[in-house]
Design a protein around this motif. Sequence first.
Motif: not given
Length: 257
Positions: A172-173, A177-180, A223-227, A230-231
């Motif tokens: 996954l890309n 922030t999403e990774f953290e 919002v970041h958790m929503g993104n 989705k990924k």
Amino acid sequence: MSEARVGLVIEDDQDIRELVRTVLSQAGFQVSVAASGAEGVLAAKNLNPDVITLDLGLPDIDGFEVSRQIREFSDAYIVMLTARADELDTLIGLESGADDYLTKPFRPRELRARVAAMMRRPRLVPDPAPHSVPAEAAAQGGQRVTGSGNYSHNGLVLSYASRSVAVDGQELNLTRTEFELLYALLEAGRTVRTKSDLVRRLRDEDYDVGSYISEADERSVEVHMGNLRKKLGDSPQRPRWLQTVRGVGYRLAPEER
């Protein structure tokens, strides 16, 4: 000697552009500037910056589209600077790939503090490679710690050292922030992490109970958790990895049987 950090300022207002350039220079960055969105995207490709400040109201391409284009090839931290106080603009900015935002007029000290917190996170993001995750972590099943910073849970495998995440063998890309955020939940297991906890985690202030967390800060985590969902292809109704605890925060979904 470590390689110098690179900052990029994308801003059409000359006074603000020079202010941000000064702030980043004083923080130890080699700073380049761009006065338009197209120029900023090109500069980001050529410079591979560590951090980008991005004005929303650019003369040619709006900041949302600039952020989306940059996210196609760069993992740089993106801080949006906006004169718009509308929450919707902020949320669209975060959804387009920004990591943080500040509303103009902003305090230079606050910008520097936000950037400093971001830069305390590792920047190593290797080229996608299935073998970058340790083989012993690849077994599907419940959340397991398989080494320093390596986690496996319900077919998801994360390696902190290589900054890689794979689901059912597919790399996954994620933004940093999403990774953290994902790492924080894997680390906590079934323990709930509140939105305030996660904001402090992103600021590297986990135990600073005196720091101020606004509703907008907590909304940005949503919002970041929503993104991230989705990924991952995760369902809020039947989560495989990210479970929302209403009114509180998030935790890891149960182990699949």
